[in-house]
Design a protein around this motif. Structure first.
Motif, PDB file in Angstrom:
ATOM      1  N   ILE B  18       0.861  -1.198   0.000  1.00 19.28           N
ATOM      2  CA  ILE B  18       0.000   0.000   0.000  1.00 19.28           C
ATOM      3  C   ILE B  18       0.897   1.248   0.000  1.00 19.28           C
ATOM      4  N   HIS B  20       3.846   1.456  -1.252  1.00 18.75           N
ATOM      5  CA  HIS B  20       4.383   1.571  -2.618  1.00 18.75           C
ATOM      6  C   HIS B  20       3.424   2.406  -3.476  1.00 18.75           C
ATOM      7  N   ALA B  21       2.146   2.069  -3.392  1.00 17.17           N
ATOM      8  CA  ALA B  21       1.142   2.808  -4.174  1.00 17.17           C
ATOM      9  C   ALA B  21       1.139   4.280  -3.765  1.00 17.17           C
ATOM     10  N   PHE B  24       4.331   6.211  -5.156  1.00 18.55           N
ATOM     11  CA  PHE B  24       4.409   6.543  -6.574  1.00 18.55           C
ATOM     12  C   PHE B  24       3.252   7.446  -7.009  1.00 18.55           C
ATOM     13  N   LEU B  25       2.124   7.371  -6.324  1.00 12.31           N
ATOM     14  CA  LEU B  25       1.051   8.327  -6.615  1.00 12.31           C
ATOM     15  C   LEU B  25       1.463   9.726  -6.158  1.00 12.31           C
ATOM     16  N   ASP B  28       3.904  11.021  -8.696  1.00  8.22           N
ATOM     17  CA  ASP B  28       3.139  11.450  -9.880  1.00  8.22           C
ATOM     18  C   ASP B  28       2.489  12.813  -9.625  1.00  8.22           C
ATOM     19  N   MET B  32       4.114  14.785 -12.410  1.00  8.41           N
ATOM     20  CA  MET B  32       3.413  14.521 -13.668  1.00  8.41           C
ATOM     21  C   MET B  32       1.981  15.049 -13.726  1.00  8.41           C
ATOM     22  N   MET B  33       1.284  15.030 -12.633  1.00 11.75           N
ATOM     23  CA  MET B  33      -0.167  15.234 -12.653  1.00 11.75           C
ATOM     24  C   MET B  33      -0.581  16.631 -13.111  1.00 11.75           C
ATOM     25  N   GLY B  37      -6.333  16.921 -11.922  1.00  9.98           N
ATOM     26  CA  GLY B  37      -6.408  15.643 -11.220  1.00  9.98           C
ATOM     27  C   GLY B  37      -6.368  15.760  -9.712  1.00  9.98           C
ATOM     28  N   ARG B  41      -7.094  12.681  -6.965  1.00  5.03           N
ATOM     29  CA  ARG B  41      -5.849  12.161  -6.404  1.00  5.03           C
ATOM     30  C   ARG B  41      -5.836  12.295  -4.884  1.00  5.03           C
ATOM     31  N   ALA B  44      -8.011   9.670  -3.375  1.00  8.56           N
ATOM     32  CA  ALA B  44      -7.408   8.332  -3.435  1.00  8.56           C
ATOM     33  C   ALA B  44      -6.287   8.195  -2.413  1.00  8.56           C
ATOM     34  N   LEU B  48      -6.046   5.519   0.724  1.00  7.71           N
ATOM     35  CA  LEU B  48      -4.940   4.583   0.946  1.00  7.71           C
ATOM     36  C   LEU B  48      -4.282   4.825   2.304  1.00  7.71           C
TER      37      LEU B  48
END
Lengths: 500, 500
Positions: B18, B20-21, B24-25, B28, B32-33, B37, B41, B44, B48
């Protein structure tokens, strides 16, 4: 009661947040991740997928759903509940061991396929593939058994996952019409094009300039870079979440049209997702309806909009500006070069006229496999016979360019192929309705105005999300259910009369 | 027994997936985002984070931990269990309402701080900040109450989150030594540097070429681009997971040294993470020990390695090659320009000689705030008095460049600041040990060889992960606990004698 429904909505929104994480980690995997991250990323994805599945099949959710209908009157909520139940039933109807066995057999077969395709190794593939087919049939049967009388055939239970609402008998009727008309149409178009001289567009087109050109195309098609990104990946795809649509393109430095077509296509997918109603965010009623409609949006952007004579003539100036080496090609030359028709072996490289024949062939084979009228070992012979019948090309002994060319079956995704062609038919039908609503459509596209298309699609397709069945959406938007005549008329107009 | 411990390990590995998710989110989000978003985001991520917290405080885990010690003899497993318990206790000791209130007050205060800092609005900030301090004190007390006798002061309970194992009395002793020596040292260095002519390195340095240069630096420092990435973000940072370390840099087109220093720094953080033992992946015993050691690795790469005369003289050729406008600056000029010392207001822009005084000031204020000897409203006066005492600069009425300059306190991260300076001390001490082990270190660095540094750090720091306490690691690696003399000797050698 309201509190109860609210609890149900919150439950699905929690699942959607896990799906948000899976979506963007998957995007990262495809676009950003260095190879060293593979192991831990795979583990994290498996964890989230298992977690999502546990949430979806939990007794808590079953209980919430079981008590939700009681006293519920609001039609939207009733519909919302129906879509929640669809998602729940799809997950809970399969025994855990089957899900696991399917996933294992699928990844073994897909992994093997990558080298077997290259090596023309049908027997090697078959050894793994028979287990995939066996489990897919078991899956289809389990889905039928869970909803007695709901699916007319086992294949329908798999088709339902992608072409939700469009039954195999409905699709078979449509495909029968295409099979009657298309082979002769292909012959006529090929004969006509033989008389034309086609410019050779190959040259050297720097990638950075192509990227800028594709970005300009996306902006012209209404893509909002504050609500999305475009990147590079080995195969173009689109994904994303609320307010953050991500598409990818790949570039070749000797060809600029391929990337533009892919960009228009993925921009259509992204437009649909971005146009889904915000108030249904995270709820199954708010999801895109099915892949037949999804593909209709991407193909509408790619084939109907971008490839229209009016638009490509408009957009030519951007192409000339950024890629000066294209200056010699006028709008007519570009249009002619992008609308070549030629029977060929490979589906993904096929033109829009022959493409449906590739799909019908696959549909006939996969439905036979799942319904039990065809054995996996007989695929090559059937493939060859149908290729000769539909496209006059033999694939005898050539598995690489024949039945091993696609990845779909290797991981057990049966029932997906029809959506490509139903999508193409829907796109022609919706664009015809759009043109009736906007008689000046050619003037608008010739001026680079695509906003009217987005507005019409938003009102008629995107805003409906999953609040109606797919054919209800088609009926309301275009006046009738999916009817192949619009597509056939489009093909005749573009390829025999040189219009649109 | 083994099965039981295995179950415990699997439990923590699930939490790590979890995380890890989340990691990297978050990457991002920062890199990147698109702005659109943000809402989904954030939702989410909150989902988590809540999920992870639930997993960590679940009775199932409490039960597994409670029965794990029984009969356990393997010392590594005992240590592993101890680190699991630390993680569990840190999470379970806080009431859910406090966690929620803290998160809310922190985000309100941080959000306000962004404009209040710009507007020099201390009173506006104070209105929000008092609640943050109140809740931080409540948190510190709750952590103390959960482990009676474990933390000598409430501040230690927060310090423990970042400087795990280094107590406030230990740190206070070290800081006392620095306070005695540094102000006079700063005066001597400034006086000495007044006599030197320093080249002005400003110019026009194209970003793409700087990116290539920074990439070359990373490769030279041993970064493996198959196991990581480098991107651009507003503030440099490093993050990642097993096999996938991601660092960011920012570029200015009139300055090339800032980005190089940041890249060396973040490459050090990434090296530590990448060097943690694979067999402890996902287990608390396998995590980096604490922020004092983490910062020691980044500062060792930045200040000891990159800024060493030998290395910068070597790397100068890459700078000249990619940025030809720098041709006039030889190694000595580059070195001189990067080692300027000047008392200044802003911590993040401070040189390595004055930097500890900024940290000591913050340490003294934040420990007073949490232990109850200082009120939030008195911060500006204390800040001003200490700035005058340590750096001879007044911040009276200047909150923007004074007590409002850092983000840390606004969201309640008290106890973090000391790690910057303990890290700097550790880096000098570890590098001194490394030099004793490699008397030819200057020749190696002058030849661009940094592998011996990675090998030594891997053996002595990275491979230990959290299997030992921080000072045990320092003792084993360097022969003694954190001792400020190495840092002071480094400062004297570099800034008064022109060495290293």
């Amino acid at each position: 009661m309201t509190d109860h429904f609210q609890a149900l909505e919150n439950y699905f929104k929690r699942i959607a947040r896990i799906d948000h994480a899976r979506t963007f980690l998957q995007w990262d995997h495809m676009v950003m991740m260095p190879p060293g991250g593979n192991q831990s990323r795979s583990e994290a994805m498996a964890e989230l997928t298992a977690l999502r599945h546990e949430m979806l099949i939990s007794p808590e959710l079953g209980d919430l759903l079981g008590r939700a209908a009681e006293g519920l009157q609001d039609p939207i909520r009733l519909r919302s509940l129906q879509e929640m139940e669809r998602m729940y039933k799809r997950a809970i109807c399969l025994p855990a061991e089957l899900v696991k066995a399917k996933s294992l057999a699928g990844s073994i077969c897909e992994h093997g396929w990558r080298s077997q395709r290259k090596n023309n190794d049908w027997q090697g593939f078959l050894a793994n593939f028979q287990e995939v087919v066996r489990l897919a049939r078991e899956e289809a049967q389990a889905r039928c058994d869970f909803r007695p009388g709901h699916f007319p055939t086992p294949y329908d239970a798999l088709l339902d996952l992608y072409c939700t609402g469009d039954s195999s008998s409905f699709i078979a009727g449509i495909f029968a019409g295409l099979k009657r008309e298309l082979p002769e149409l292909v012959r006529q178009v090929v004969a006509r094009q033989k008389t034309e001289t086609i410019a050779d567009l190959r040259g050297h087109y720097p990638i950075e300039l192509q990227q800028q050109l594709n970005r300009e195309l996306m902006i012209c098609l209404g893509f909002d870079f504050d609500r999305g990104r475009q990147d590079v990946s080995a195969h173009p795809f689109s994904t994303g979440g609320r307010g953050d649509q991500r598409i990818t393109t790949r570039y070749r430095d000797n060809d600029f049209l391929d990337a533009l077509l892919a960009t228009a296509h993925e921009t259509g997918h992204a437009a649909y997702e971005d146009g889904l109603p915000a108030e249904w965010d995270g709820l199954p009623i708010g999801f895109a309806r099915n892949m037949c409609l999804h593909e209709s949006q991407s193909l509408l952007f790619e084939k109907q909009l971008f490839l229209s004579r009016s638009f490509i003539t408009y957009f030519r100036s951007a192409i000339h500006r950024l890629l000066p080496a294209t200056a010699e090609f006028d709008g007519a030359a570009l249009w002619a070069a992008t609308t070549r028709v030629q029977p060929s072996f490979i589906r993904v490289e096929a033109d829009e006229v022959t493409y449906p024949l590739h799909v019908i062939l696959r549909y006939e084979i996969e439905s036979g496999l799942i319904n039990g009228s065809l054995l996996a070992r007989d695929i090559p012979a059937v493939w060859d016979a149908k290729m000769i019948q539909y496209l006059n090309l033999s694939t005898e002994g050539n598995y690489t360019d024949g039945c091993l060319q696609d990845m779909h079956w290797s991981d057990g995704s049966f029932g997906y192929f029809p959506s490509y062609t139903i999508g193409a038919l829907n796109s022609a039908q919706l664009f015809a309705a759009l043109r009736r609503n906007h008689p000046d459509w050619q003037d608008l596209l010739a001026a680079g105005e695509a906003g009217f298309i987005r507005t019409w699609l938003k009102n008629n397709i995107w805003s409906k999300a999953s609040s109606m069945d797919s054919q209800e959406i088609m009926q309301a938007a275009s006046g009738e259910k999916t009817n192949p005549d619009y597509f056939l008329n489009h093909i005749r107009a573009r390829y025999l009369e040189g219009l649109n």
